[in-house]
Motif scaffolding. Sequence first.
Motif, PDB file in Angstrom:
ATOM      1  N   GLN A  14       0.825  -1.202   0.000  1.00  0.00           N
ATOM      2  CA  GLN A  14       0.000   0.000   0.000  1.00  0.00           C
ATOM      3  C   GLN A  14       0.866   1.261   0.000  1.00  0.00           C
ATOM      4  OE1 GLN A  14      -2.427  -1.271   3.450  1.00  0.00           O
ATOM      5  NE2 GLN A  14      -4.170  -0.541   2.258  1.00  0.00           N
ATOM      6  N   MET A  15       1.948   1.238   0.774  1.00  0.00           N
ATOM      7  CA  MET A  15       2.828   2.403   0.818  1.00  0.00           C
ATOM      8  C   MET A  15       3.417   2.693  -0.552  1.00  0.00           C
ATOM      9  SD  MET A  15       4.964   2.290   4.390  1.00  0.00           S
ATOM     10  CE  MET A  15       5.916   3.743   3.937  1.00  0.00           C
ATOM     11  N   ARG A  16       3.923   1.655  -1.211  1.00  0.00           N
ATOM     12  CA  ARG A  16       4.531   1.854  -2.533  1.00  0.00           C
ATOM     13  C   ARG A  16       3.485   2.294  -3.552  1.00  0.00           C
ATOM     14  NH1 ARG A  16       7.503  -2.581  -0.620  1.00  0.00           N
ATOM     15  NH2 ARG A  16       6.225  -4.068  -1.754  1.00  0.00           N
ATOM     16  N   ALA A  17       2.297   1.696  -3.481  1.00  0.00           N
ATOM     17  CA  ALA A  17       1.224   2.082  -4.408  1.00  0.00           C
ATOM     18  C   ALA A  17       0.783   3.521  -4.171  1.00  0.00           C
ATOM     19  CB  ALA A  17       0.029   1.130  -4.251  1.00  0.00           C
ATOM     20  N   ALA A  18       0.696   3.916  -2.913  1.00  0.00           N
ATOM     21  CA  ALA A  18       0.300   5.291  -2.593  1.00  0.00           C
ATOM     22  C   ALA A  18       1.333   6.278  -3.117  1.00  0.00           C
ATOM     23  CB  ALA A  18       0.128   5.445  -1.079  1.00  0.00           C
ATOM     24  N   ARG A  19       2.615   5.965  -2.946  1.00  0.00           N
ATOM     25  CA  ARG A  19       3.660   6.845  -3.471  1.00  0.00           C
ATOM     26  C   ARG A  19       3.574   6.940  -4.984  1.00  0.00           C
ATOM     27  NH1 ARG A  19       8.435   5.994  -3.840  1.00  0.00           N
ATOM     28  NH2 ARG A  19       8.686   3.816  -3.294  1.00  0.00           N
ATOM     29  N   MET A  40      10.156   0.468   6.357  1.00  0.00           N
ATOM     30  CA  MET A  40       8.721   0.170   6.262  1.00  0.00           C
ATOM     31  C   MET A  40       8.391  -0.494   4.933  1.00  0.00           C
ATOM     32  SD  MET A  40       6.920   3.547   7.838  1.00  0.00           S
ATOM     33  CE  MET A  40       6.884   3.890   9.585  1.00  0.00           C
ATOM     34  N   GLU A  41       8.928   0.048   3.846  1.00  0.00           N
ATOM     35  CA  GLU A  41       8.617  -0.500   2.523  1.00  0.00           C
ATOM     36  C   GLU A  41       9.299  -1.835   2.272  1.00  0.00           C
ATOM     37  OE1 GLU A  41       8.921   2.235  -0.715  1.00  0.00           O
ATOM     38  OE2 GLU A  41       7.356   3.524   0.117  1.00  0.00           O
ATOM     39  N   ALA A  42      10.340  -2.155   3.042  1.00  0.00           N
ATOM     40  CA  ALA A  42      11.016  -3.446   2.911  1.00  0.00           C
ATOM     41  C   ALA A  42      10.289  -4.542   3.692  1.00  0.00           C
ATOM     42  CB  ALA A  42      12.464  -3.340   3.372  1.00  0.00           C
ATOM     43  N   SER A  43       9.308  -4.168   4.502  1.00  0.00           N
ATOM     44  CA  SER A  43       8.540  -5.136   5.286  1.00  0.00           C
ATOM     45  C   SER A  43       7.769  -6.073   4.360  1.00  0.00           C
ATOM     46  CB  SER A  43       7.526  -4.425   6.185  1.00  0.00           C
ATOM     47  OG  SER A  43       8.149  -3.569   7.093  1.00  0.00           O
ATOM     48  N   VAL A  44       7.467  -7.236   4.885  1.00  0.00           N
ATOM     49  CA  VAL A  44       6.618  -8.171   4.169  1.00  0.00           C
ATOM     50  C   VAL A  44       5.264  -8.152   4.863  1.00  0.00           C
ATOM     51  CG1 VAL A  44       6.266 -10.578   3.520  1.00  0.00           C
ATOM     52  CG2 VAL A  44       8.570  -9.598   3.513  1.00  0.00           C
ATOM     53  N   GLY A  45       4.222  -7.848   4.118  1.00  0.00           N
ATOM     54  CA  GLY A  45       2.888  -7.774   4.709  1.00  0.00           C
ATOM     55  C   GLY A  45       2.695  -6.466   5.442  1.00  0.00           C
ATOM     56  N   THR A  46       2.051  -6.548   6.609  1.00  0.00           N
ATOM     57  CA  THR A  46       1.760  -5.352   7.392  1.00  0.00           C
ATOM     58  C   THR A  46       3.049  -4.714   7.890  1.00  0.00           C
ATOM     59  OG1 THR A  46      -0.339  -6.310   8.107  1.00  0.00           O
ATOM     60  CG2 THR A  46       0.496  -4.461   9.388  1.00  0.00           C
ATOM     61  N   VAL A  47       3.152  -3.397   7.709  1.00  0.00           N
ATOM     62  CA  VAL A  47       4.331  -2.664   8.147  1.00  0.00           C
ATOM     63  C   VAL A  47       4.379  -2.665   9.669  1.00  0.00           C
ATOM     64  CG1 VAL A  47       5.414  -0.379   8.212  1.00  0.00           C
ATOM     65  CG2 VAL A  47       4.369  -1.203   6.103  1.00  0.00           C
ATOM     66  N   ARG A  48       5.543  -2.964  10.187  1.00  0.00           N
ATOM     67  CA  ARG A  48       5.748  -2.930  11.635  1.00  0.00           C
ATOM     68  C   ARG A  48       6.725  -1.810  11.943  1.00  0.00           C
ATOM     69  NH1 ARG A  48       3.034  -7.228  13.001  1.00  0.00           N
ATOM     70  NH2 ARG A  48       3.227  -9.192  11.936  1.00  0.00           N
ATOM     71  N   GLY A  49       6.527  -1.195  13.074  1.00  0.00           N
ATOM     72  CA  GLY A  49       7.422  -0.127  13.464  1.00  0.00           C
ATOM     73  C   GLY A  49       6.837   0.658  14.615  1.00  0.00           C
ATOM     74  N   VAL A  50       7.440   1.775  14.890  1.00  0.00           N
ATOM     75  CA  VAL A  50       6.975   2.650  15.955  1.00  0.00           C
ATOM     76  C   VAL A  50       5.607   3.212  15.541  1.00  0.00           C
ATOM     77  CG1 VAL A  50       7.489   4.755  17.249  1.00  0.00           C
ATOM     78  CG2 VAL A  50       9.344   3.213  16.575  1.00  0.00           C
ATOM     79  N   GLU A  69      -6.403   7.694  -0.038  1.00  0.00           N
ATOM     80  CA  GLU A  69      -7.202   6.979   0.962  1.00  0.00           C
ATOM     81  C   GLU A  69      -6.715   5.547   1.028  1.00  0.00           C
ATOM     82  OE1 GLU A  69     -11.819   5.612   1.798  1.00  0.00           O
ATOM     83  OE2 GLU A  69     -11.367   6.951   0.129  1.00  0.00           O
ATOM     84  N   LEU A  70      -6.256   5.128   2.182  1.00  0.00           N
ATOM     85  CA  LEU A  70      -5.824   3.748   2.384  1.00  0.00           C
ATOM     86  C   LEU A  70      -7.047   2.918   2.736  1.00  0.00           C
ATOM     87  CD1 LEU A  70      -2.665   4.611   4.432  1.00  0.00           C
ATOM     88  CD2 LEU A  70      -2.704   3.726   2.098  1.00  0.00           C
ATOM     89  N   ILE A  71      -7.210   1.806   2.071  1.00  0.00           N
ATOM     90  CA  ILE A  71      -8.384   0.957   2.271  1.00  0.00           C
ATOM     91  C   ILE A  71      -7.954  -0.256   3.086  1.00  0.00           C
ATOM     92  CG2 ILE A  71     -10.220  -0.358   1.147  1.00  0.00           C
ATOM     93  CD1 ILE A  71      -9.582   1.418  -1.375  1.00  0.00           C
ATOM     94  N   GLY A  72      -8.496  -0.369   4.284  1.00  0.00           N
ATOM     95  CA  GLY A  72      -8.135  -1.472   5.169  1.00  0.00           C
ATOM     96  C   GLY A  72      -8.849  -2.763   4.813  1.00  0.00           C
ATOM     97  N   GLU A  73      -8.397  -3.837   5.422  1.00  0.00           N
ATOM     98  CA  GLU A  73      -9.009  -5.147   5.230  1.00  0.00           C
ATOM     99  C   GLU A  73     -10.488  -5.084   5.591  1.00  0.00           C
ATOM    100  OE1 GLU A  73      -8.912  -8.815   3.786  1.00  0.00           O
ATOM    101  OE2 GLU A  73      -7.069  -7.667   4.028  1.00  0.00           O
ATOM    102  N   ASN A  74     -11.320  -5.622   4.747  1.00  0.00           N
ATOM    103  CA  ASN A  74     -12.774  -5.672   4.924  1.00  0.00           C
ATOM    104  C   ASN A  74     -13.449  -4.301   4.902  1.00  0.00           C
ATOM    105  OD1 ASN A  74     -12.802  -8.529   5.180  1.00  0.00           O
ATOM    106  ND2 ASN A  74     -12.142  -8.317   7.286  1.00  0.00           N
ATOM    107  N   ALA A  75     -12.725  -3.279   4.466  1.00  0.00           N
ATOM    108  CA  ALA A  75     -13.349  -1.966   4.311  1.00  0.00           C
ATOM    109  C   ALA A  75     -14.252  -2.011   3.084  1.00  0.00           C
ATOM    110  CB  ALA A  75     -12.292  -0.881   4.148  1.00  0.00           C
ATOM    111  N   ARG A  76     -15.269  -1.204   3.100  1.00  0.00           N
ATOM    112  CA  ARG A  76     -16.222  -1.195   1.997  1.00  0.00           C
ATOM    113  C   ARG A  76     -15.540  -0.756   0.696  1.00  0.00           C
ATOM    114  NH1 ARG A  76     -22.108  -0.203   1.436  1.00  0.00           N
ATOM    115  NH2 ARG A  76     -22.338   0.694  -0.637  1.00  0.00           N
TER     116      ARG A  76
END
Length: 92
Positions: free
Chosen positions: A6-11, A35-45, A62-69
């Motif tokens: 999502q981060m890369r797509a948003a950029r 963050m962008e090197a993460s696999v799956g959900t970004v982890r961090g502070v 707009e970031l669309i979360g899991e199961n968001a409409r």
Amino acid sequence: MITSFQMRAARALLGIDQRTLAELAGVSLPTIQRMEASVGTVRGVVESLTRVVDALNSAGVELIGENARSDIGGRGVRLKEPGPPRRAGARS
């Protein structure tokens, strides 16, 4: 909260590079790179993640979360409005 995809797509939608996202979010370039090197959900502070999400939202993504409409379901990004003009020489 947000995936590296999502981060890369948003950029890409905004036409900005990692350095510009770091500046918009008020975090370091290495933070964005990790963050962008993460696999799956970004982890961090949490504060850094929140800053990045807020910066993307303010820039018009707009970031669309899991199961968001959405019409087809799943995670993704949606451009709410055109982003800032792309700087000359900026790379994603």
